[in-house]
Design a protein around this motif. Structure first.
Motif, PDB file in Angstrom:
ATOM      1  N   VAL A 125       0.747  -1.162   0.134  1.00 55.16           N
ATOM      2  CA  VAL A 125       0.136  -0.086   0.054  1.00 55.16           C
ATOM      3  C   VAL A 125       0.810   1.155   0.063  1.00 55.16           C
ATOM      4  CG1 VAL A 125      -1.899  -1.130   1.068  1.00 55.16           C
ATOM      5  CG2 VAL A 125      -0.030   0.144   2.596  1.00 55.16           C
ATOM      6  N   LEU A 126       0.358   2.390  -0.025  1.00 56.23           N
ATOM      7  CA  LEU A 126       0.968   3.674  -0.136  1.00 56.23           C
ATOM      8  C   LEU A 126       1.208   4.142   1.444  1.00 56.23           C
ATOM      9  CD1 LEU A 126      -0.900   5.696  -2.753  1.00 56.23           C
ATOM     10  CD2 LEU A 126       1.079   4.226  -3.118  1.00 56.23           C
ATOM     11  N   ASP A 127       2.293   5.029   1.404  1.00 61.23           N
ATOM     12  CA  ASP A 127       2.191   5.839   2.911  1.00 61.23           C
ATOM     13  C   ASP A 127       0.843   6.198   3.320  1.00 61.23           C
ATOM     14  OD1 ASP A 127       4.836   5.028   2.547  1.00 61.23           O
ATOM     15  OD2 ASP A 127       5.789   6.954   2.244  1.00 61.23           O
ATOM     16  N   GLY A 138      -4.930  14.959  12.852  1.00 62.22           N
ATOM     17  CA  GLY A 138      -3.764  15.940  12.881  1.00 62.22           C
ATOM     18  C   GLY A 138      -2.362  15.500  12.829  1.00 62.22           C
ATOM     19  N   THR A 139      -2.093  14.746  13.773  1.00 70.94           N
ATOM     20  CA  THR A 139      -0.820  13.757  13.824  1.00 70.94           C
ATOM     21  C   THR A 139      -0.379  13.004  12.712  1.00 70.94           C
ATOM     22  OG1 THR A 139      -1.164  13.605  16.323  1.00 70.94           O
ATOM     23  CG2 THR A 139       0.543  12.239  15.443  1.00 70.94           C
ATOM     24  N   ALA A 140      -1.301  12.348  12.335  1.00 72.16           N
ATOM     25  CA  ALA A 140      -0.925  11.670  10.957  1.00 72.16           C
ATOM     26  C   ALA A 140      -0.556  12.530   9.922  1.00 72.16           C
ATOM     27  CB  ALA A 140      -2.056  10.693  10.865  1.00 72.16           C
ATOM     28  N   GLY A 149       5.152  16.346  -0.591  1.00 69.14           N
ATOM     29  CA  GLY A 149       3.774  16.291  -1.402  1.00 69.14           C
ATOM     30  C   GLY A 149       2.545  16.571  -0.744  1.00 69.14           C
ATOM     31  N   MET A 150       1.536  16.452  -1.625  1.00 72.06           N
ATOM     32  CA  MET A 150       0.166  16.402  -1.229  1.00 72.06           C
ATOM     33  C   MET A 150       0.000  15.189  -0.577  1.00 72.06           C
ATOM     34  SD  MET A 150      -0.761  19.455  -2.497  1.00 72.06           S
ATOM     35  CE  MET A 150      -2.633  19.457  -2.590  1.00 72.06           C
ATOM     36  N   ILE A 151      -1.271  15.213   0.267  1.00 72.67           N
ATOM     37  CA  ILE A 151      -1.865  14.103   0.763  1.00 72.67           C
ATOM     38  C   ILE A 151      -3.422  14.110   0.692  1.00 72.67           C
ATOM     39  CG2 ILE A 151      -0.156  13.984   2.647  1.00 72.67           C
ATOM     40  CD1 ILE A 151      -2.288  14.759   4.601  1.00 72.67           C
ATOM     41  N   ARG A 152      -3.836  12.859   0.777  1.00 73.51           N
ATOM     42  CA  ARG A 152      -5.398  12.627   0.631  1.00 73.51           C
ATOM     43  C   ARG A 152      -6.018  12.400   1.834  1.00 73.51           C
ATOM     44  NH1 ARG A 152      -7.950  12.310  -4.695  1.00 73.51           N
ATOM     45  NH2 ARG A 152      -6.422  12.568  -6.229  1.00 73.51           N
ATOM     46  N   LEU A 153      -7.334  12.949   2.202  1.00 69.80           N
ATOM     47  CA  LEU A 153      -8.050  12.769   3.137  1.00 69.80           C
ATOM     48  C   LEU A 153      -9.458  11.962   2.771  1.00 69.80           C
ATOM     49  CD1 LEU A 153      -6.364  15.195   4.158  1.00 69.80           C
ATOM     50  CD2 LEU A 153      -8.238  15.486   5.766  1.00 69.80           C
ATOM     51  N   LYS A 154      -9.274  10.789   3.309  1.00 69.24           N
ATOM     52  CA  LYS A 154     -10.773   9.783   2.484  1.00 69.24           C
ATOM     53  C   LYS A 154     -11.399   9.189   3.701  1.00 69.24           C
ATOM     54  CE  LYS A 154      -8.494   6.903  -0.317  1.00 69.24           C
ATOM     55  NZ  LYS A 154      -7.319   5.891  -0.658  1.00 69.24           N
ATOM     56  N   PRO A 155     -12.680   9.737   3.683  1.00 61.62           N
ATOM     57  CA  PRO A 155     -13.602   9.515   4.774  1.00 61.62           C
ATOM     58  C   PRO A 155     -14.142   7.793   4.427  1.00 61.62           C
ATOM     59  CG  PRO A 155     -14.587  11.466   3.831  1.00 61.62           C
ATOM     60  CD  PRO A 155     -13.219  11.039   3.061  1.00 61.62           C
ATOM     61  N   ALA A 156     -14.227   7.016   5.389  1.00 58.91           N
ATOM     62  CA  ALA A 156     -14.262   5.567   5.227  1.00 58.91           C
ATOM     63  C   ALA A 156     -15.261   5.119   4.510  1.00 58.91           C
ATOM     64  CB  ALA A 156     -14.351   5.047   6.689  1.00 58.91           C
ATOM     65  N   GLN A 157     -16.589   5.848   4.515  1.00 62.61           N
ATOM     66  CA  GLN A 157     -17.718   5.351   3.855  1.00 62.61           C
ATOM     67  C   GLN A 157     -18.004   6.213   2.334  1.00 62.61           C
ATOM     68  OE1 GLN A 157     -20.882   6.220   6.758  1.00 62.61           O
ATOM     69  NE2 GLN A 157     -21.380   3.870   6.670  1.00 62.61           N
ATOM     70  N   GLY A 189     -14.292   6.337  11.021  1.00 61.04           N
ATOM     71  CA  GLY A 189     -12.856   6.594  10.481  1.00 61.04           C
ATOM     72  C   GLY A 189     -12.532   7.208   9.403  1.00 61.04           C
ATOM     73  N   MET A 190     -11.238   7.422   9.065  1.00 64.27           N
ATOM     74  CA  MET A 190     -10.570   8.057   7.744  1.00 64.27           C
ATOM     75  C   MET A 190      -9.331   7.562   7.625  1.00 64.27           C
ATOM     76  SD  MET A 190     -10.812  12.329   7.216  1.00 64.27           S
ATOM     77  CE  MET A 190      -9.734  12.613   8.516  1.00 64.27           C
ATOM     78  N   VAL A 191      -8.962   8.003   6.406  1.00 63.74           N
ATOM     79  CA  VAL A 191      -7.641   7.569   5.709  1.00 63.74           C
ATOM     80  C   VAL A 191      -7.119   8.638   5.343  1.00 63.74           C
ATOM     81  CG1 VAL A 191      -6.481   6.433   3.855  1.00 63.74           C
ATOM     82  CG2 VAL A 191      -8.198   4.948   5.025  1.00 63.74           C
ATOM     83  N   LEU A 192      -5.962   8.984   5.891  1.00 69.39           N
ATOM     84  CA  LEU A 192      -4.691  10.008   5.200  1.00 69.39           C
ATOM     85  C   LEU A 192      -3.751   9.256   4.563  1.00 69.39           C
ATOM     86  CD1 LEU A 192      -5.939  11.015   8.362  1.00 69.39           C
ATOM     87  CD2 LEU A 192      -4.757  13.126   7.512  1.00 69.39           C
ATOM     88  N   GLU A 193      -3.585   9.520   3.186  1.00 69.72           N
ATOM     89  CA  GLU A 193      -2.637   8.776   2.321  1.00 69.72           C
ATOM     90  C   GLU A 193      -1.818   9.685   1.553  1.00 69.72           C
ATOM     91  OE1 GLU A 193      -3.775   4.649   0.657  1.00 69.72           O
ATOM     92  OE2 GLU A 193      -4.669   6.404  -0.668  1.00 69.72           O
ATOM     93  N   GLN A 194      -0.614   9.420   1.057  1.00 71.50           N
ATOM     94  CA  GLN A 194       0.334  10.245   0.276  1.00 71.50           C
ATOM     95  C   GLN A 194      -0.786  10.189  -1.427  1.00 71.50           C
ATOM     96  OE1 GLN A 194       3.437   6.727  -0.933  1.00 71.50           O
ATOM     97  NE2 GLN A 194       4.001   8.687  -0.997  1.00 71.50           N
ATOM     98  N   ASP A 195      -0.412  11.269  -1.952  1.00 75.17           N
ATOM     99  CA  ASP A 195      -0.999  11.352  -3.263  1.00 75.17           C
ATOM    100  C   ASP A 195      -0.008  11.352  -4.177  1.00 75.17           C
ATOM    101  OD1 ASP A 195      -3.379  12.185  -4.883  1.00 75.17           O
ATOM    102  OD2 ASP A 195      -2.327  14.174  -5.274  1.00 75.17           O
ATOM    103  N   LEU A 196      -0.105  10.544  -5.209  1.00 77.92           N
ATOM    104  CA  LEU A 196       0.503  10.275  -6.331  1.00 77.92           C
ATOM    105  C   LEU A 196       0.435  11.489  -7.668  1.00 77.92           C
ATOM    106  CD1 LEU A 196       0.909   6.426  -6.419  1.00 77.92           C
ATOM    107  CD2 LEU A 196       2.356   8.218  -5.189  1.00 77.92           C
ATOM    108  N   ALA A 197       1.270  11.449  -8.361  1.00 76.46           N
ATOM    109  CA  ALA A 197       1.179  12.419  -9.677  1.00 76.46           C
ATOM    110  C   ALA A 197       1.418  11.208 -10.845  1.00 76.46           C
ATOM    111  CB  ALA A 197       2.338  13.395  -9.924  1.00 76.46           C
ATOM    112  N   ASP A 198       0.619  11.876 -11.924  1.00 76.00           N
ATOM    113  CA  ASP A 198       0.556  11.122 -13.289  1.00 76.00           C
ATOM    114  C   ASP A 198       0.238   9.432 -12.941  1.00 76.00           C
ATOM    115  OD1 ASP A 198       1.576  13.085 -14.702  1.00 76.00           O
ATOM    116  OD2 ASP A 198       3.704  12.669 -14.037  1.00 76.00           O
ATOM    117  N   ALA A 199      -0.947   9.389 -12.076  1.00 75.60           N
ATOM    118  CA  ALA A 199      -1.217   8.102 -11.762  1.00 75.60           C
ATOM    119  C   ALA A 199      -2.148   7.424 -12.478  1.00 75.60           C
ATOM    120  CB  ALA A 199      -1.735   8.061 -10.247  1.00 75.60           C
TER     121      ALA A 199
END
Length: 374
Positions: A125-127, A138-140, A149-157, A189-199
């Motif tokens: 998986v990604l970071d 906030g910590t994560a 780089g950018m990150i994404r916030l992704k609500p679980a549902q 819950g929610m996911v915080l995850e690195q964002d990729l370019a040219d994906a």
């Protein structure tokens, strides 16, 4: 016409358990898949399940969501032969939060959380982190932003890429976290995850019904909806009869090989850590692209063990593999979702929703069988 599956006759029924508001196009897609599965299997279609008046034949369920073990038991579902979808021991296991571990000193953890799953999934998986409270978010988020780089916030549902936010600095992170519903965050819950370019987002999946196994490898398409937001627009799949190993000859480039490997390892890890899990429909979104340092990254974004956007393509391929002229190799199948009221389906399309006046969401959804692929 396809040959009916040689199994005891059953009644195919839809059932709605998610509790989420459902649009007309979602209801139409669910009913279309259930009706087509009944036709292909030689079973009866009995519409929406009514526990007060169950069908006389043993039900085969097409749920709108992944079921928990408790829900499955109440419906009489004992294994993957009883539904088009999946069953998990805890509700959160069906959501994207299982893809990542928790940040340090996380005070809120759902019952049944297995930290070893995050450790096993980290290589595929990604970071990222999963969180269940604003402080942990906030910590994560700050830890991920510090890596660049950018990150994404992704609500679980959230589904189909909806509800996601991209942030690139602590101030934007704080504003995004503050905008979250605290009770929803604590419950789901929610996911915080690195964002990729040219994906590129790949789909790896499998369908099992009455003894037939189909596996597939393909890519997803994105488009802008009528509000200018990027949303899921369809999938193009290469499908074979057999387990994931049957896909190996189709994985002809490094991206496909890595996507297939990540999905298989993710699938195996969940089965090992959560023994109460089973599913007849499995789909894994795998992304590949460049991180902020220009490094190539590939990882599973999330899983889907329920009726999904690619399911109509799975059904039209199932029809071909059940026909007397069953293909010896791989078949191409695709599904499409359009937000353009003027869009007309091609002649060979199997349309499962079309309403040019739909106030929101797609106005046209269809699937196409493309025949043999290399």
């Amino acid at each position: 016409m396809p040959s009916p599956i040689n199994r005891s006759r059953r009644a195919v029924v839809t059932v709605c358990t998610s509790g989420l508001p459902r649009s007309d196009h979602e209801r139409a897609s669910q009913a279309w898949v259930a009706r087509r599965l009944a036709e292909l299997a030689g079973w009866d279609y009995a519409g929406e399940f009514d526990p007060a008046r169950p069908p006389s034949l043993r039900p085969y369920f097409v749920p709108d969501d992944t079921l928990t073990s408790g829900q499955a038991a109440r419906l009489g579902i004992a294994g993957e032969d009883d539904l088009f979808g999946g069953v998990v021991p805890h509700a959160f296991v069906a959501s994207k939060v299982i893809t990542h571990g928790l940040p340090r000193d996380c005070a809120s953890v759902p019952e049944g959380w297995r930290p070893e799953l995050g450790d096993r999934l980290r290589p595929v998986v990604l970071d990222g982190f999963s969180v269940f409270c604003p402080d942990s978010a906030g910590t994560a988020g700050r830890e991920l932003l510090a890596r660049g780089g950018m990150i994404r916030l992704k609500p679980a549902q959230a589904r189909g890429g909806c509800g996601q936010l991209r942030v690139g600095d602590p101030q934007a992170l704080d504003a995004a976290v503050a905008a979250q519903d605290r009770l929803q965050l604590q419950e789901h819950g929610m996911v915080l995850e690195q964002d990729l370019a040219d994906a590129t987002t790949c789909s790896v999946g499998q369908v099992r019904i009455a003894g037939l196994v189909l596996s597939y490898l393909g890519t997803q398409e994105q488009a802008l909806d009528r509000e200018g937001l990027e949303v899921y627009a369809g999938s193009r799949l290469h499908m074979v009869a057999g387990d994931y190993a049957a896909l190996e000859p189709l994985a002809t480039d490094p991206l496909q090989r890595q996507a297939l490997d990540c999905a298989r390892r993710y699938d195996a890890a969940v089965e090992s850590v959560h023994p109460g899990f089973f599913a007849s429909r499995r789909n894994y979104d795998v992304i590949a692209g460049r991180d902020a340092q220009g490094r190539w990254r590939c990882g599973v974004l999330e899983q889907s063990w329920r009726l999904g956007g690619a399911s109509p393509a799975e059904v039209v391929a199932l029809e071909a593999f059940l026909s007397p002229r069953r293909p010896a190799g791989a078949l191409g199948a695709s599904c499409h979702e359009s937000h353009d009221p003027t869009h007309q389906p091609p002649p060979a399309a199997q349309v499962h929703f079309h309403d040019p006046l739909a106030p929101r969401g797609p106005v046209l959804k269809y699937a196409v069988l493309h025949g043999n692929t290399p």
